[in-house]
Design a protein around this motif. Structure first.
Motif, short mmCIF file in Angstrom:
data_model
loop_
_atom_site.label_atom_id
_atom_site.label_comp_id
_atom_site.label_asym_id
_atom_site.label_seq_id
_atom_site.Cartn_x
_atom_site.Cartn_y
_atom_site.Cartn_z
N ARG A 73 4.38 23.89 16.31
CA ARG A 73 5.04 24.40 15.11
C ARG A 73 5.58 23.27 14.25
NH1 ARG A 73 8.23 28.97 18.37
NH2 ARG A 73 8.53 27.19 19.69
N GLN A 87 7.00 24.17 10.74
CA GLN A 87 8.34 24.74 10.72
C GLN A 87 9.38 23.67 10.99
OE1 GLN A 87 8.41 28.11 13.40
NE2 GLN A 87 7.45 29.44 11.89
N ALA A 123 24.95 27.51 4.86
CA ALA A 123 23.49 27.65 4.94
C ALA A 123 22.89 26.51 5.75
CB ALA A 123 22.90 27.69 3.54
N ILE A 132 21.94 27.12 9.41
CA ILE A 132 20.79 27.93 9.82
C ILE A 132 19.62 27.05 10.25
CG2 ILE A 132 19.19 29.73 9.12
CD1 ILE A 132 21.42 30.69 7.19
N TYR A 159 20.49 25.29 13.50
CA TYR A 159 20.46 26.24 14.61
C TYR A 159 19.03 26.42 15.11
CZ TYR A 159 20.67 30.93 16.75
OH TYR A 159 20.56 32.00 17.58
N LEU A 160 18.11 26.59 14.16
CA LEU A 160 16.71 26.78 14.54
C LEU A 160 16.14 25.52 15.17
CD1 LEU A 160 15.46 28.84 11.48
CD2 LEU A 160 15.96 29.67 13.76
N GLY A 213 17.48 25.21 18.69
CA GLY A 213 17.01 26.27 19.56
C GLY A 213 15.51 26.27 19.79
N MET A 214 14.74 25.78 18.82
CA MET A 214 13.29 25.87 18.96
C MET A 214 12.67 24.65 19.62
SD MET A 214 12.29 27.76 15.41
CE MET A 214 10.52 27.76 15.57
N ARG A 261 18.71 24.80 25.60
CA ARG A 261 18.86 24.73 24.15
C ARG A 261 19.49 25.97 23.55
NH1 ARG A 261 13.59 26.18 25.40
NH2 ARG A 261 12.79 27.86 24.09
N VAL A 262 19.22 27.13 24.12
CA VAL A 262 19.71 28.37 23.51
C VAL A 262 21.22 28.42 23.56
CG1 VAL A 262 19.71 30.85 23.72
CG2 VAL A 262 17.60 29.59 24.03
N ALA A 304 22.58 25.93 21.06
CA ALA A 304 22.42 26.33 19.66
C ALA A 304 23.46 27.39 19.29
CB ALA A 304 21.01 26.87 19.43
N PHE A 344 26.58 27.06 16.69
CA PHE A 344 26.67 27.93 15.51
C PHE A 344 28.01 28.66 15.47
CE2 PHE A 344 25.86 31.05 12.43
CZ PHE A 344 24.75 30.65 11.72
#
Lengths: 482, 496
Positions: B112, B115, B145, B148, B151-152, B155-156, B162-163, B166, B170
């Protein structure tokens, strides 16, 4: 001065909608085509929207001897209700068709419910208010029970009906007390009488308690929220989608008509009740939502917390507060349509994407769907740059402006808790691997997909440029207050 | 309305638009195109921020590059951008770091990639917005903002835990932000219906209001800095974040909190700030001393650098609350220097992690034998982190210590401990990782850094040395604005 238009011209939107609803039933009876009823519904709602604009007026007009009121707030809310209903119909087409439910019964019930909402929105009289409310409620009971052989749906409908009937009873009792106090059922006259001074303050407070309890029931605010989770979870998703969207606009109008048009002089009394209900809703809604594993149930609890925020706007009792609450209601309906629209879209024939785990790893298979759902969730959590942020901002601002700083802090505290379970959905979609290596099933309804994209983008665009919608709400409220 | 589009708007919107374009190019099948697009976007973002430096009038404390446009007239909210000597350097630092982050993730990120790059570019634009915004709500929108994408990112592409990291990151930062939101709404009413930050600077406030506002802003900014005891999200977030995420976290995100103190806390509630100086100084010194000791015992390199960041940021907040030019400017210089040094250190750890997939100090030893070029560069950054004269790390710390001596000798003495602790934990880690015998066959198999990695680290090395040897251009830019700020803060705005 032009002479005021005839009563029937003013009520033309409602009249035409009634005709369309009957027509849909007839089409079902005489036509083999499933598409005819569907298209008639959408066209009928569009026609009604046009007629609302046509019959609309910026001034306040009364019709049918004070039963019916036509004002800017009514026009705006009725228009948005029709749009929400159209969106709900488009979202649920594929879902219903897959389950053999796309027919005249669902569609005509939906139209009757919209009619009930429109009557509520334009009510200037306890009778019409109650009439609209019952038309809406009865249609919704039937819609929830539409899947007769489903145990959970039947249970949900039963609960909804029994509790709803009880709430209607409470409301009627409160109204009858108010009638006894003021000698009138007209909201304006009731307000005048209370303003002039009532014989017994205690009876007034007594009546208020019943009216506010009934209202809390219809809004789904704690402690009258019990039916919401069961109904939302038990009803077919397409029905939940509808129950959770447009009726919130009507409920807002109901609260405005009843509390502001009719009981504004008793503002000090109902303000405290709303404050308690709002805080309880925020607490129960947000805390209970954390523990859910079913997305429909989670969204149901989230609704309760959103209604708490809405009540905070109304209770601040200022022009800014009412516009904030209206803005909140409109944006909430937009977000609710998006979220339940997504749940509907994710469900295919035989598969209900109801569990949170069904959303695991959505990003890796359908990045755009995940992005849309992510935007809706973050908007519900009240994060900029999405429109949900401005909804919270305006409500908080009206609270602080009215001197309720501590309530603003409480609201902020619970939004923080609320952010957790919205983030959890984002987490499931983006951080987790898909539950199975197979592709995640989604329906293949192109119309719903396009609408979903538009819905998500609208949440983002309104978040970047919220001014037009804010102005619309502020204008509607300003022109409608007597 | 604005005449054309200003440079500040460009620094915000160029990266965001580039990020959105990358998202539109689809999935990993277009990876190479996405990488190129990200590089072009980040370099363009850097280019459009350069005129801020060249066109900046450093003699003036006024807000420059003003852009103002109607946004939400119903609430008197404006799209108002502008920079002074305090905020301008950070926009440059951020745009610069973004280029490095894009390069650092070039091959390392395999899944990814579009992203990933898009998240960093959008994040970069939003952070520029934070530093440029002069309207309270606009500031808040960017401030929130930016969480966000980060956070991604954590987490990703983060590590195993990681979760948790994150979500913790947040919610911690959201708590602070929401308190600030209420404070802003309150200020809106007190100032007679304005969200203009500069207007808030002029509003008279009672002591109670000031204290409450101070607490609200403190929550928002202290969590971001992060100050002890609300720092616990940072080590978790850092350890689990991918290299690029750590770099942005350390180099930029932490600075947003410190910047908030200068833009909001000090000028809006100066009396409360004076009143509560003891609190901030105490927390800062605890961060410097106690967190320095905590860093010493870490076995995970990333965690060590994360704790070291907290200690260094303690220096920054200490400098700000000395209320003298040396302290504030020292704090600012320290922020920029820490931006370079921590970015470099996290990149160095990333270089090793990409090869060994371990961040444990115990898994290494004798890396100098197999990666000499890398060891040399790493050495420089380790020295800078411990505040060696001649590197950028020294300048800021020295200025803050000098500023502290003017106020209270014991504060200065305690702060100076960081020079010892910093050297101890950084150099001890360096010794265990780089020197000694080759610890195991994995280390023996290591390949030295390639051209891309060398480029990234060398650019940072030049920046660290240049700032260490000749910091004048940086302090020059800040001078007028800092003096103006301190003059403002010295005047009480108490009303009764």
């Amino acid at each position: 001065m032009t002479p005021p238009p005839s009563d029937f011209i003013i009520a033309l939107p409602e009249i035409s909608l009634l005709i369309v609803a009957c027509l849909v039933l007839l089409i079902e009876a005489y036509s083999q085509s499933k598409v005819a009823a569907y298209l008639t519904t959408i066209l009928g709602l569009l026609l009604t929207s046009v007629l609302i604009v046509f019959a609309g007026s910026a001034d306040i007009q009364f019709a049918f001897g004070g039963l019916y009121i036509n004002d800017a707030m009514g026009v705006t809310l009725k228009l948005l209700t029709c749009f929400a209903a159209i969106m709900a119909v488009i979202y649920s087409r594929q879902y219903l068709a897959d389950r053999g439910m796309l027919g005249g019964d669902y569609l005509s019930l939906l139209l009757f419910a919209v009619l009930g909402m429109m009557v509520m929105i334009s009510a200037a009289h306890f009778l019409s208010l109650y009439l609209g409310l019952e038309l809406l409620s009865l249609s919704l009971y039937a819609m929830v029970a539409l899947r007769r052989d489903d145990v959970r749906a039947s249970e949900a409908a039963m609960k909804y009906f029994v509790l709803g009937a009880l709430a209607s009873g409470l409301l009627l009792y409160g109204m009858s007390l108010l009638y006894g106090l003021s000698g009138s059922l007209e909201l304006g006259r009731v307000a005048e009488t209370i303003n002039y001074g009532v014989k017994s303050e205690m009876v007034l407070v007594f009546a208020l308690v019943f009216v506010v309890a009934g209202l809390g029931f219809k809004l789904g605010a704690a402690p009258f929220h019990m039916w919401i989770p069961d109904v939302y979870q038990g009803a077919p998703t397409a029905v939940t989608l509808f129950v959770g969207s447009a009726p919130k606009l009507a409920a807002f109008a109901f609260a405005m008509r009843l509390l502001v048009d009719g009981l504004q002089p008793a503002h000090g009394d109902w303000q405290q009740m709303l404050a308690v209900m709002a805080v309880a809703s925020l607490a129960i809604g947000n805390l209970a939502a954390i523990m859910q594993t079913n997305i429909k149930r989670m969204l149901a609890y989230s609704t309760i917390s959103h209604m708490g925020f809405l009540l905070l706007g109304i209770m601040s009792g200022s022009l800014a507060g009412y516009s904030a609450a209206m803005f909140y209601a409109v944006t909430y309906v937009l977000m609710s349509l998006g979220s339940f629209g997504m749940v509907t879209y994710m469900s295919r024939a035989g598969v209900e994407a109801e569990e949170l785990d069904d959303y695991k790893g959505l990003n890796s298979k359908h990045p755009w769907l995940a992005a849309v759902m992510g935007m809706i969730m973050l908007s519900m959590a009240g994060l900029p740059p999405f429109v949900g942020f401005y909804a919270k901002l305006t409500v908080l601002q009206s609270l602080v402006g009215a001197g309720w700083l501590w309530l603003a802090l409480v609201a902020v505290f619970f939004s923080l808790i609320g952010a957790y379970y919205y983030l959890r959905i984002v987490k499931l979609m983006y951080f987790d691997a898909p539950a199975s290596s197979e592709t995640i099933p989604v329906s293949h309804a192109g119309d719903a997909r396009m609408l979903l994209s538009a819905n998500g983008l609208a949440i983002l665009l309104l978040g970047i440029l919220p001014q037009p919608l804010m102005t619309l709400c502020a204008y509607s409220i300003q022109m409608s207050l007597r | 309305m604005i005449e054309g589009i200003g440079y500040l708007s460009l620094t915000i919107w160029v990266p965001i638009v580039a990020g959105l374009l990358i998202l539109m190019t689809g999935d990993d099948r277009n990876a190479s195109g996405q990488r190129t697009l990200a590089l072009v976007g980040s370099v363009l973002g850097l280019l459009v921020s350069l005129p801020l430096w060249s066109g900046f009038d450093s003699g003036s404390a006024e807000i420059q590059f003003n852009e103002i446009a109607e946004w939400i007239p119903a609430f008197n909210i404006w799209y108002h951008l502008g920079v002074d000597g305090i905020s301008m350097p950070f926009i440059l630092l951020n745009s610069f770091t973004t280029v490095l982050v894009v390069l650092a993730g070039w091959q390392v990120i395999k899944t990814r990639i579009g992203q990933y790059m898009a998240a960093f570019l959008i994040q970069s634009g939003l952070i520029n917005g934070v530093f440029a915004a002069l309207d309270g709500v606009l500031f808040y929108v960017f401030f929130e903002a930016m969480l966000i994408p980060l956070y991604l990112i954590i987490g990703m592409w983060g590590g195993p835990n990681r979760v948790y990291a994150a979500i913790k990151f947040f919610l911690y930062t959201l708590l602070g932000s929401l308190m600030m939101l209420v404070a802003m709404i309150y200020l809106f009413f007190v100032s007679g219906g304005s969200f203009e930050i500069l207007e808030w600077h002029r509003v008279g406030l009672t002591m109670t209001a000031q204290i409450l506002l101070f607490v609200a802003f403190f929550f928002a900014f202290a969590v971001k800095v992060p100050m002890w005891p609300v720092h616990t999200w940072l080590p978790d977030a850092h350890v689990e974040a991918p290299t690029g995420g750590s770099v942005v976290l350390a180099a930029i995100t932490l600075k947003v909190g410190a910047y908030g103190f200068l833009r909001f806390t000090l000028p809006i509630v100066p009396d409360a700030a004076h009143e509560l100086t003891w609190l901030i100084v105490a927390l800062s010194l605890i961060a410097v001393v106690y967190i320095g000791l905590v860093a010493l015992v870490q076995s995970d390199m990333k965690k060590l650098i994360a704790y070291s960041s907290i200690a260094h940021m303690g220096f920054v907040t200490l400098g700000f609350f000395l209320f003298n030019p040396l302290g504030v400017e020292g704090g600012l210089v320290q922020m920029i220097s820490h931006g370079f040094v921590s970015a470099a250190l996290f990149l160095c750890i990333g270089v090793m992690y990409d090869r060994m997939h371990s961040r444990q100090i115990a898994d290494y030893g004798g890396v100098a034998n197999t990666m000499p070029k890398f060891a040399a560069l790493f050495m420089l950054f380790a020295m800078a982190n411990s505040g060696l004269p001649g590197t950028s790390g020294f300048v800021g710390e020295f200025m803050v210590v000098l500023g502290a001596v003017q106020v209270n000798f014991w504060w200065a003495a305690a702060a100076a401990l960081t020079l010892i602790f910093g050297a101890a934990y950084t150099l001890w880690m360096y010794k265990r990782v780089i020197f000694g015998k080759v610890a195991n066959e994995h280390v023996a198999d290591l390949k030295d850094i390639d051209g891309r990695e060398f480029l990234v680290l060398a650019v940072l090395a030049v920046a660290v040395l240049a700032m260490g040897l000749y910091p004048l251009p940086v302090t020059d830019v800040m001078h007028a604005s800092v003096n103006n700020l301190l003059e403002h803060v010295a005047h009480s705005k108490l009303v009764y």
